[in-house]
Design an enzyme around this catalytic site. Structure first.
Site, PDB file in Angstrom:
ATOM      1  N   CYS A 148      17.290  -4.503   4.661  1.00 30.32           N
ATOM      2  CA  CYS A 148      17.596  -3.727   5.868  1.00 30.32           C
ATOM      3  C   CYS A 148      16.937  -4.345   7.099  1.00 30.32           C
ATOM      4  O   CYS A 148      17.566  -4.494   8.158  1.00 30.32           O
ATOM      5  CB  CYS A 148      17.125  -2.294   5.687  1.00 30.32           C
ATOM      6  SG  CYS A 148      15.473  -2.155   4.946  1.00 30.32           S
ATOM      7  N   HIS A 228      13.070   2.426  10.198  1.00 37.09           N
ATOM      8  CA  HIS A 228      12.073   1.448  10.631  1.00 37.09           C
ATOM      9  C   HIS A 228      12.172   1.294  12.156  1.00 37.09           C
ATOM     10  O   HIS A 228      13.236   1.531  12.742  1.00 37.09           O
ATOM     11  CB  HIS A 228      12.369   0.057  10.068  1.00 37.09           C
ATOM     12  CG  HIS A 228      12.454  -0.042   8.576  1.00 37.09           C
ATOM     13  ND1 HIS A 228      11.403   0.221   7.746  1.00 37.09           N
ATOM     14  CD2 HIS A 228      13.468  -0.442   7.771  1.00 37.09           C
ATOM     15  CE1 HIS A 228      11.759  -0.006   6.484  1.00 37.09           C
ATOM     16  NE2 HIS A 228      13.013  -0.401   6.470  1.00 37.09           N
TER      17      HIS A 228
HETATM   18  N1  LIG Z   1      16.577   1.971   0.086  1.00 37.72           N
HETATM   19  C1  LIG Z   1      16.450   1.092   1.016  1.00 37.72           C
HETATM   20  O1  LIG Z   1      15.917   1.389   2.057  1.00 37.72           O
HETATM   21  C2  LIG Z   1      16.984  -0.290   0.843  1.00 37.72           C
HETATM   22  C3  LIG Z   1      17.447  -0.967   1.978  1.00 37.72           C
HETATM   23  C4  LIG Z   1      17.984  -2.246   1.836  1.00 37.72           C
HETATM   24  C5  LIG Z   1      17.999  -2.849   0.593  1.00 37.72           C
HETATM   25  N2  LIG Z   1      17.495  -2.175  -0.488  1.00 37.72           N
HETATM   26  C6  LIG Z   1      17.533  -2.863  -1.774  1.00 37.72           C
HETATM   27  O2  LIG Z   1      18.626  -2.364  -2.524  1.00 37.72           O
HETATM   28  C7  LIG Z   1      18.299  -2.374  -3.912  1.00 37.72           C
HETATM   29  C8  LIG Z   1      18.474  -0.969  -4.441  1.00 37.72           C
HETATM   30  O3  LIG Z   1      17.585  -0.122  -3.767  1.00 37.72           O
HETATM   31  P1  LIG Z   1      17.827   1.443  -3.671  1.00 37.72           P
HETATM   32  O4  LIG Z   1      16.954   1.920  -2.592  1.00 37.72           O
HETATM   33  O5  LIG Z   1      19.286   1.750  -3.610  1.00 37.72           O
HETATM   34  O6  LIG Z   1      17.228   1.894  -5.054  1.00 37.72           O
HETATM   35  P2  LIG Z   1      17.442   3.302  -5.761  1.00 37.72           P
HETATM   36  O7  LIG Z   1      17.717   4.371  -4.777  1.00 37.72           O
HETATM   37  O8  LIG Z   1      16.308   3.463  -6.707  1.00 37.72           O
HETATM   38  O9  LIG Z   1      18.776   3.078  -6.576  1.00 37.72           O
HETATM   39  C9  LIG Z   1      18.865   2.183  -7.637  1.00 37.72           C
HETATM   40  C10 LIG Z   1      19.655   2.852  -8.731  1.00 37.72           C
HETATM   41  O10 LIG Z   1      19.837   1.941  -9.809  1.00 37.72           O
HETATM   42  C11 LIG Z   1      19.822   2.675 -11.017  1.00 37.72           C
HETATM   43  N3  LIG Z   1      19.344   1.790 -12.072  1.00 37.72           N
HETATM   44  C12 LIG Z   1      18.095   1.542 -12.484  1.00 37.72           C
HETATM   45  N4  LIG Z   1      18.089   0.604 -13.457  1.00 37.72           N
HETATM   46  C13 LIG Z   1      19.379   0.281 -13.670  1.00 37.72           C
HETATM   47  C14 LIG Z   1      20.044  -0.607 -14.551  1.00 37.72           C
HETATM   48  N5  LIG Z   1      19.362  -1.367 -15.419  1.00 37.72           N
HETATM   49  N6  LIG Z   1      21.388  -0.694 -14.490  1.00 37.72           N
HETATM   50  C15 LIG Z   1      22.094   0.070 -13.635  1.00 37.72           C
HETATM   51  N7  LIG Z   1      21.519   0.948 -12.789  1.00 37.72           N
HETATM   52  C16 LIG Z   1      20.184   1.041 -12.792  1.00 37.72           C
HETATM   53  C17 LIG Z   1      18.895   3.859 -10.764  1.00 37.72           C
HETATM   54  O11 LIG Z   1      19.476   5.031 -11.254  1.00 37.72           O
HETATM   55  P3  LIG Z   1      19.361   5.549 -12.711  1.00 37.72           P
HETATM   56  O12 LIG Z   1      18.207   4.882 -13.407  1.00 37.72           O
HETATM   57  O13 LIG Z   1      19.193   7.007 -12.516  1.00 37.72           O
HETATM   58  O14 LIG Z   1      20.672   5.175 -13.288  1.00 37.72           O
HETATM   59  C18 LIG Z   1      18.908   4.053  -9.265  1.00 37.72           C
HETATM   60  O15 LIG Z   1      19.625   5.190  -8.853  1.00 37.72           O
HETATM   61  C19 LIG Z   1      16.882  -2.970  -4.005  1.00 37.72           C
HETATM   62  O16 LIG Z   1      16.990  -4.357  -4.169  1.00 37.72           O
HETATM   63  C20 LIG Z   1      16.314  -2.658  -2.641  1.00 37.72           C
HETATM   64  O17 LIG Z   1      15.271  -3.526  -2.282  1.00 37.72           O
HETATM   65  C21 LIG Z   1      17.032  -0.902  -0.395  1.00 37.72           C
END
Ligand SMILES: NC(=O)c1ccc[n+]([C@@H]2O[C@H](COP(=O)([O-])OP(=O)(O)OC[C@H]3O[C@@H](n4cnc5c(N)ncnc54)[C@H](OP(=O)(O)O)[C@@H]3O)[C@@H](O)[C@H]2O)c1
Length: 345
Positions: A148, A228
């Site tokens: 982000c 942010h």
């Molecule tokens: N949030 C932010 O602010 C943001 C911004 C930009 C980029 N990112 C990046 O985007 C990515 C995801 O972040 P997020 O914030 O979306 O995380 P998140 O909210 O924790 O979502 C990730 C999802 O993946 C699922 N998961 C976990 N292990 C898994 C597996 N082995 N296979 C399939 N699904 C699985 C989890 O759900 P279940 O375990 O319940 O299935 C969880 O809901 C990261 O690389 C992060 O750095 C995040």
């Protein structure tokens, strides 16, 4: 490359249906040239129920947990293996580090994959920002949509570099401690230099998009969840007046110049502004730049911008899907994404 996208249907899978994944899935369903063929999760919870409610085929990310979905009464369409096999492109939106573990699955099925900013840059063929380096991802197999913060900086620096040249960028990133639903994150009553060592990793991350650009970054974490905030100083290779720079930034599709008259003083008001305008989840896909902060001292540009961490990468993922599919050039894709998602306040 075809400018008419209406007769294509890129079959898209989303593996990891959390903060980023559910937003990308919704954005994909808005694209006339894409079809969301399913989303994968490891366990049944409210987000698994949401997928079912929205009519998105739900797949089990871990085979041994299929029973949990059965017990919860949630109907599965299959396993992630089947989902990836059927997809033209998979968007991996799993937690940081899990994307790297999933890479072999995507390779097994020869399915091009997008990863998110939490993965290392050396996992992929190229990092991606639509405004910055769309062409680098055309036809690539493994692409990382940058974080982000890096997305926000890339959108800002691309037009400045093109129009004036950037001698040196210096940015202090005041980062939210966690997303609103991340109840375990902090700080809750502190202000942390983070990382303490300088410069922070954000500058090198910007260099995955603009390898030649001189940039130093510093990071802090604060007790906030909404957005942010970046305090930006860019020494330009020219000395335009502040209005010219503000107009240039205003012309960009994914930057919003907050007018002084709007009386928006921070992230809270920005989120309210977005929710009042009916944005899904109150998302703000654009960089939000306070117009009256845009100032020039000689060739030094100063400004403040706010970045909605949960959503600014979503249109970038949509564009990256077209890039890896070779389905459109940068201009066509960005325009289509902006139009379908109604980007721009
Ligand atoms: N949030 C932010 O602010 C943001 C911004 C930009 C980029 N990112 C990046 O985007 C990515 C995801 O972040 P997020 O914030 O979306 O995380 P998140 O909210 O924790 O979502 C990730 C999802 O993946 C699922 N998961 C976990 N292990 C898994 C597996 N082995 N296979 C399939 N699904 C699985 C989890 O759900 P279940 O375990 O319940 O299935 C969880 O809901 C990261 O690389 C992060 O750095 C995040």
């Amino acid at each position: 490359m075809d400018g008419d996208l209406s007769d294509m249907s890129i079959q898209v899978a989303v593996n990891g249906y959390g903060t980023i994944g559910k937003r990308v899935a919704d954005a994909v369903t808005l694209q006339p040239d894409m079809e969301l063929i399913g989303v994968a999760k490891t366990r049944p919870n409210h987000e698994a129920e949401l997928a079912i409610d929205k009519g998105y085929p739900l797949y089990a990310a871990i085979e041994e947990r299929i029973e949990l979905f059965d017990d919860a009464g949630l109907e599965l369409a299959g396993t992630v293996d089947e989902l990836v096999a059927a997809a033209d492109v998979v968007v991996d939106a799993c937690p940081s580090g899990i994307g790297a573990e999933n890479k072999s699955l995507y390779e097994e099925h020869d399915t091009p994959a997008l990863y998110q900013g939490g993965e290392d840059a050396d996992l992929v063929d190229t990092s991606f920002n639509a405004r910055g380096n769309f062409a680098d991802a055309i036809g690539a197999d493994h692409v990382r949509v940058v974080s982000c913060n890096t997305t926000g900086l890339s959108r800002l620096l691309a037009p400045l570099e093109e129009e004036y040249g950037v001698e040196k960028a210096r940015v202090t990133l005041v980062r939210r401690g966690g997303d609103p639903a991340q109840s375990g994150r902090g700080p809750i009553n502190d202000i942390l230099p983070n990382p303490v060592s300088l410069p922070s990793h954000h500058g090198p991350d910007v260099n995955t998009i603009f390898p030649e650009l001189a940039i130093d970054t510093l990071g802090l974490k604060v007790p906030a969840t909404l957005m942010h905030t970046h305090s930006v100083n860019v020494t330009l290779e020219a000395s335009p007046d502040a209005d010219a720079v503000a107009d240039l930034l205003d012309e960009q599709a994914r930057t919003f110049l907050i007018p002084e008259s709007s009386d928006i003083d921070g992230a809270g008001a920005l989120k309210e502004f977005s929710m009042d305008r009916g944005r899904p989840r109150g998302d703000i896909w654009e960089n939000c730049i306070w117009r009256e902060s845009v100032s020039m001292e000689g060739s030094d540009l100063y400004l403040f911008q706010a970045i909605h961490q949960e959503s600014d990468v979503v249109p970038e993922n949509v564009d990256a899907i077209r890039a890896v599919s070779g389905a459109a050039d940068s201009e066509t894709s960005i325009e289509r994404t902006n139009e379908t998602m109604a980007i721009g306040f």
